[in-house]
Motif scaffolding. Structure first.
Motif, PDB file in Angstrom:
ATOM      1  N   HIS A  78     -44.919 -25.132 -22.636  1.00 28.21           N
ATOM      2  CA  HIS A  78     -44.723 -24.749 -24.038  1.00 28.21           C
ATOM      3  C   HIS A  78     -44.352 -25.971 -24.875  1.00 28.21           C
ATOM      4  CE1 HIS A  78     -43.897 -20.685 -22.279  1.00 28.21           C
ATOM      5  NE2 HIS A  78     -44.655 -20.339 -23.295  1.00 28.21           N
ATOM      6  N   TYR A  79     -43.443 -26.773 -24.331  1.00 29.73           N
ATOM      7  CA  TYR A  79     -42.991 -27.936 -25.099  1.00 29.73           C
ATOM      8  C   TYR A  79     -44.153 -28.889 -25.386  1.00 29.73           C
ATOM      9  CZ  TYR A  79     -40.672 -31.998 -26.813  1.00 29.73           C
ATOM     10  OH  TYR A  79     -40.313 -33.056 -27.611  1.00 29.73           O
ATOM     11  N   PHE A  80     -44.862 -29.298 -24.334  1.00 30.23           N
ATOM     12  CA  PHE A  80     -45.932 -30.269 -24.516  1.00 30.23           C
ATOM     13  C   PHE A  80     -47.164 -29.658 -25.174  1.00 30.23           C
ATOM     14  CE2 PHE A  80     -43.491 -32.368 -21.100  1.00 30.23           C
ATOM     15  CZ  PHE A  80     -43.214 -33.546 -21.782  1.00 30.23           C
TER      16      PHE A  80
ATOM     17  N   LEU B  71     -44.735 -26.774 -28.839  1.00 23.03           N
ATOM     18  CA  LEU B  71     -43.441 -26.983 -29.481  1.00 23.03           C
ATOM     19  C   LEU B  71     -43.268 -28.395 -30.030  1.00 23.03           C
ATOM     20  CD1 LEU B  71     -40.859 -25.606 -30.307  1.00 23.03           C
ATOM     21  CD2 LEU B  71     -39.939 -26.040 -28.042  1.00 23.03           C
ATOM     22  N   ALA B  72     -43.710 -29.395 -29.302  1.00 23.28           N
ATOM     23  CA  ALA B  72     -43.592 -30.783 -29.782  1.00 23.28           C
ATOM     24  C   ALA B  72     -44.369 -30.986 -31.076  1.00 23.28           C
ATOM     25  CB  ALA B  72     -44.062 -31.757 -28.709  1.00 23.28           C
ATOM     26  N   VAL B  73     -45.538 -30.341 -31.188  1.00 27.25           N
ATOM     27  CA  VAL B  73     -46.332 -30.444 -32.416  1.00 27.25           C
ATOM     28  C   VAL B  73     -45.603 -29.757 -33.574  1.00 27.25           C
ATOM     29  CG1 VAL B  73     -48.511 -29.818 -33.526  1.00 27.25           C
ATOM     30  CG2 VAL B  73     -48.496 -30.617 -31.157  1.00 27.25           C
TER      31      VAL B  73
ATOM     32  N   LEU C 240     -33.192 -20.209 -29.268  1.00 33.29           N
ATOM     33  CA  LEU C 240     -32.341 -21.280 -28.744  1.00 33.29           C
ATOM     34  C   LEU C 240     -33.172 -22.500 -28.358  1.00 33.29           C
ATOM     35  CD1 LEU C 240     -29.770 -19.310 -26.535  1.00 33.29           C
ATOM     36  CD2 LEU C 240     -29.421 -20.312 -28.809  1.00 33.29           C
ATOM     37  N   ASP C 241     -34.340 -22.264 -27.773  1.00 35.07           N
ATOM     38  CA  ASP C 241     -35.223 -23.378 -27.414  1.00 35.07           C
ATOM     39  C   ASP C 241     -35.698 -24.121 -28.667  1.00 35.07           C
ATOM     40  OD1 ASP C 241     -34.979 -22.922 -24.692  1.00 35.07           O
ATOM     41  OD2 ASP C 241     -36.788 -21.696 -24.581  1.00 35.07           O
ATOM     42  N   TYR C 242     -36.028 -23.401 -29.730  1.00 32.39           N
ATOM     43  CA  TYR C 242     -36.438 -24.046 -30.985  1.00 32.39           C
ATOM     44  C   TYR C 242     -35.315 -24.929 -31.519  1.00 32.39           C
ATOM     45  CZ  TYR C 242     -40.238 -20.596 -31.318  1.00 32.39           C
ATOM     46  OH  TYR C 242     -41.335 -19.824 -31.095  1.00 32.39           O
TER      47      TYR C 242
END
Length: 125
Positions: free
Chosen positions: A41-43, A46-48, A87-89
């Protein structure tokens, strides 16, 4: 030219224009809260989102909790998964004072927009 090549060229033009004119853009993005987020999810997204958000692009992040209803296996954990995603955001640097984070169920009128939105974006995009 293939659909992928057209989409890639368009993405390149958008990336350059966003860098020069971030205030001209508004992004609606999100995911279905079916489970905990992971590095994919991050790569993958979410990173974008963080990068666009930090460039002052007006950012709206939807947690599509209504769409999880179709996944009968995950329905019991929706509330916890929404909370965990928020929380992840926050941990990834999305500032809730500058971005709008919301659930699909909080905006019932979104149900009328689902089909038109799904019709606007191709598989490659």
């Amino acid at each position: 030219m293939t659909s992928l090549e057209i989409t890639t060229a368009r993405s390149d033009r958008l990336r350059d224009d966003i860098a020069e004119n971030p205030s001209r853009y508004r992004v609606l993005t999100g995911e279905r809260p079916t489970g905990p987020m992971h590095l994919g999810h991050y790569f993958g997204t979410l990173a974008v989102r963080v990068r666009l958000h930090q460039r002052d692009v007006d950012t709206f992040i939807i947690l599509a909790d209504y769409q999880v209803i179709a996944d009968r296996d995950a329905i019991g954990e929706v509330r916890d998964n929404v909370f965990s995603a928020v929380l992840d955001y926050l941990a990834a640097s999305i500032d809730p004072q500058l971005a709008t984070i919301f659930t699909h169920s909080a905006i019932p009128a979104l149900n009328q927009l689902v089909l038109p939105f799904l019709s606007l974006v191709t598989e490659a995009e």
